[in-house]
Design an enzyme around this catalytic site. Structure first.
Site, PDB file in Angstrom:
ATOM      1  N   ASP A   1      70.403  79.095  58.928  1.00 29.91           N
ATOM      2  CA  ASP A   1      70.452  77.644  58.765  1.00 29.91           C
ATOM      3  C   ASP A   1      71.755  77.200  59.506  1.00 29.91           C
ATOM      4  OD1 ASP A   1      71.468  75.037  57.895  1.00 29.91           O
ATOM      5  OD2 ASP A   1      69.967  75.448  56.387  1.00 29.91           O
TER       6      ASP A   1
ATOM      7  N   ASP B   1      74.257  74.864  57.712  1.00 30.58           N
ATOM      8  CA  ASP B   1      75.144  75.530  56.772  1.00 30.58           C
ATOM      9  C   ASP B   1      76.064  76.424  57.445  1.00 30.58           C
ATOM     10  OD1 ASP B   1      73.898  74.493  54.740  1.00 30.58           O
ATOM     11  OD2 ASP B   1      72.588  76.103  53.958  1.00 30.58           O
TER      12      ASP B   1
ATOM     13  N   ARG C   1      65.200  68.270  56.890  1.00 28.36           N
ATOM     14  CA  ARG C   1      63.935  68.543  56.513  1.00 28.36           C
ATOM     15  C   ARG C   1      63.439  68.899  55.230  1.00 28.36           C
ATOM     16  NH1 ARG C   1      61.924  73.768  60.100  1.00 28.36           N
ATOM     17  NH2 ARG C   1      62.994  74.849  58.678  1.00 28.36           N
TER      18      ARG C   1
ATOM     19  N   THR D   1      57.776  70.858  52.742  1.00 28.78           N
ATOM     20  CA  THR D   1      56.729  70.312  53.622  1.00 28.78           C
ATOM     21  C   THR D   1      57.170  70.626  55.129  1.00 28.78           C
ATOM     22  OG1 THR D   1      57.651  68.280  54.027  1.00 28.78           O
ATOM     23  CG2 THR D   1      55.870  68.761  52.222  1.00 28.78           C
TER      24      THR D   1
END
Ligand code: PRP
Ligand code: URA
Length: 214
Positions: A205, A208, A109, A113
Site C-alpha cells: 500500500d 501507508d 478505494r 468493491t
C-alpha cells in the site's frame, strides 16, 4: 534509449529508475527511505515527461552581452497529486519546475468493491492552458486515475499527463482506453492484480508506506 515508447504510453527502462523501484518493493525499506525514493523516481520520470514544456525567450544580461535566451514559460504547468500517495511525488516534480501550481484530488478505494470515492478536489484556476501532470505511484485497476482525469477534464483541463511508478496491465489498459488523449508514464509494468486488486509483485500500500500508517 531509457524508455519504451508506444502511442501515448512511455515505460521507463532507465537503470536508475529500475534500481530505485526495486528498493521501494523491499518490505524492509522504511518510511523515510521510501519517501526519498518516491521523490527521486518522480524527478527522474518528470525529466522525460516534461520534455515538451513550452519555452519563451527572455532577455538576460550575461557578463559579456545582453541576449535573448529560452526559459520555461510561466503559468504553464500544474501538478495534481491523487491523495494520498500521489503527494509523495510532488516534491520531485517541483524540484524540476518550482513555479508549478499544485492542485489536489482526494480519492480513496473502497476495500470491498475497489471503486474510487471522491472526497476532495481543488485545482488551479484557470487550468485550460496548463500542462497538467497527475501523479499517483500506483495504477492498479485504473479506477482512481480514470476518475481523477475525468474530474480535471470537467474543470477544463485539456493537456493531461499521468505519471505513476508501478502499473498493472489491467489499469494501464483501462486508462489508455478511457482517456486515449492522455500521455501515460510508467516506471515499471508489473505482472497482474491479485484478488484484492493489489499489484503483484508491487510494493504494498503506497499511501501507508509513504506516510507510515497502517
Ligand atoms: C491507492 C493508490 C491509488 C489507488 C490505485 O490509493 O495510491 O490512488 O489506490 O488503485 P486503483 O488503480 O485500483 O484505483 P488508496 O485508495 O489506497 O488511497 P491512499 O493513497 O489514501 O492510501
Ligand atoms: N494501491 C496501492 O497502494 N497498492 C496497490 O498494489 C494497489 C492499489
Amino acid at each position: 534509449m531509457d524508455f519504451y515508447h508506444e502511442d501515448n504510453i512511455t515505460i521507463f527502462t532507465h537503470p536508475l529508475i529500475q534500481h530505485k523501484i526495486s528498493m521501494l518493493r523491499d518490505k524492509n525499506t522504511g518510511t523515510n527511505e521510501f519517501r526519498k525514493l518516491v521523490e527521486e523516481i518522480a524527478m527522474l520520470e518528470g525529466f522525460e515527461a516534461l520534455s515538451d514544456l513550452p519555452l519563451e525567450d527572455v532577455e538576460v544580461e550575461t557578463p559579456i552581452e545582453t541576449c535573448m535566451t529560452p526559459m520555461v514559460a510561466r503559468r504553464k504547468l500544474a501538478i495534481v497529486p491523487i491523495l494520498r500517495a500521489g503527494l509523495g511525488m510532488v516534491s520531485g516534480v517541483l524540484a524540476l519546475v518550482p513555479t508549478a501550481k499544485v492542485g489536489h484530488i482526494g480519492l480513496y478505494r473502497d476495500e470491498e468493491t475497489h471503486e474510487p470515492h471522491e472526497y476532495y478536489c481543488k485545482l488551479p484556476n484557470p487550468i485550460e492552458e496548463r500542462t497538467i501532470v497527475v501523479t499517483d505511484p500506483m495504477l492498479a485497476t485504473g479506477g482512481s486515475a480514470v476518475d481523477a482525469i475525468t474530474m480535471i477534464k470537467n474543470h477544463g483541463g485539456r493537456k493531461i499527463k499521468f505519471m505513476c511508478i508501478i502499473a498493472a496491465p489491467e489499469g494501464l489498459e483501462r486508462l489508455r482506453t478511457e482517456h486515449p488523449d492522455v500521455q501515460i508514464y510508467v516506471g515499471h509494468l508489473d505482472r497482474q492484480l491479485n484478488e484484492d486488486a493489489y499489484i503483484c509483485p508491487g510494493l504494498g500500500d503506497a499511501g501507508d508506506r509513504i506516510f507510515g500508517t497502517k
